[in-house]
Design an enzyme around this catalytic site. Sequence first.
Site, mmCIF file in Angstrom:
data_model
loop_
_atom_site.group_PDB
_atom_site.id
_atom_site.type_symbol
_atom_site.label_atom_id
_atom_site.label_comp_id
_atom_site.label_asym_id
_atom_site.label_seq_id
_atom_site.Cartn_x
_atom_site.Cartn_y
_atom_site.Cartn_z
ATOM 1 N N SER A 1 40.236 38.246 48.058
ATOM 2 C CA SER A 1 40.812 39.580 46.236
ATOM 3 C C SER A 1 41.839 38.632 46.254
ATOM 4 C CB SER A 1 41.767 40.022 47.506
ATOM 5 O OG SER A 1 42.539 41.266 46.963
ATOM 6 N N GLU A 2 41.847 38.479 44.471
ATOM 7 C CA GLU A 2 41.903 37.311 43.592
ATOM 8 C C GLU A 2 43.519 37.822 43.066
ATOM 9 O OE1 GLU A 2 39.978 38.501 39.773
ATOM 10 O OE2 GLU A 2 42.039 39.544 39.199
ATOM 11 N N ASN A 3 44.160 38.457 44.193
ATOM 12 C CA ASN A 3 45.841 38.686 44.076
ATOM 13 C C ASN A 3 46.332 37.895 44.974
ATOM 14 O OD1 ASN A 3 44.309 40.843 45.187
ATOM 15 N ND2 ASN A 3 46.167 42.560 44.887
ATOM 16 N N SER B 1 44.870 30.895 45.700
ATOM 17 C CA SER B 1 44.050 32.813 45.758
ATOM 18 C C SER B 1 42.986 31.108 44.486
ATOM 19 C CB SER B 1 44.283 33.518 45.211
ATOM 20 O OG SER B 1 43.201 33.969 44.614
#
Lengths: 217, 215
Positions: free
Chosen positions: A45-47, A86
Amino acid sequence: MNAKTIIAKRVALEFEDGYVVNLGIGIPTLAADFLPTDVSVILQSENGFLGLAPLGGLVAEVDLVNAGGKSVSIMPGGAVFDSAMSFAIIRGGHVDVTVLGSLEVDQEGNLANWMVPGKLVPGMGGAMDLVSGAKKVIVAMEHTTKDGNPKILKKCTLPLTGKGVVNFIITNLCVFEVTPAGLLLIETAPGVTVDEVRTNTVAEFVIAPHVCTMPII
Amino acid sequence: MSKITTIEQALEFVQDNMTVMIGGFLGVGTPERLVDALVIKGTKNLIGIANDTAMLDKGVGRLVVSRQLKKAVVSHIGTNPETGRLMNAGELEVELIPQGTLAEQIRAGGAGLGGILTPTGLGTIVAEGKEVIKVDDREFLLEKPLKADVALIKAHTADTAGNLIFYRSARNFNPLMAMAAKVVIVEAENIVEKGQINPDHVVTPGIFVDWIIKG
């Protein structure tokens, strides 16, 4: 089978056991529901975490959301990190596959999915990093717009998210591989003819000698 | 000198026309009490650097609605219709930056680097006006560092020395922004005595933190 299910099921076949996968919001996220039983992937998840649990699984946690802001949960063995880490994972080639929706794709593998000038400017978020860094970039989208207009073009008209970055285009009608020579039609959806694909596609494409029906059930 | 202070005293450091970094991703990991107080204080003409402008009633979005920003430097505005409306009306300048580039620009700002070289954005409008540098046979965009006057940070736990631990995806840009501003103000859900956080578990070392308020 509806259009979204066809696309999600076919996308799921691109995943190999142990792959690190980043799924965009919408149809791409659905692909996680159709993984073959012998395949397990690690969702990024990019966050800022690895081990995103599929929706509807574990109980959602406070202060844990997916890239769309929806409360989610993290799998045993997951890991949390800051946004620089990330995107080091994303840009550094540590994501095996990213699957994104798109407004337009063209025969040179260009993709446009972050703005419609004068109308809709949501911003690129992490999409530009994902297409520049993931090992394999798959565009998963309905073949045409709601009004039936082609989205697979000779040349994108909207501002690009990435230039020459797409590897595969998976739609409810077919699968195109993006090759240095252009688009190669490698599969058609069950019940779809090559003529239907041609009618709904503006881009030029070559029909692979071994073109077959999508192996989905 | 104690780093624990009140919201009012901490916000004395935020003045009109300053550049302010605010942690958070769609509001998760944004120090909401500090934002509340900043809205009440009414500080104007701020340049806000954040991942996104969140929602109308959440996170950085509230500073958009209260018209306290003259410019937003963010990767995404799609969840806050007011940002787009003010942008189209020419009342708010918006600079959109790819999220990974934004993270590295902030990290570079805090790390004493002259910028970063990234392939992200090549061949797109993001590359317009920027220097392209070839390293071996590959092209990269030069993206310059970002710094701020003040960073507003959300942490799960702070000790009195300022060492910080974050919780789940509320970490996001917070540790990066804590390195890149002249004054760093932390809203911590929990405040513990020095020595109560295992040094191995510290994510942001206390030397980066100037002020701590209880969240």
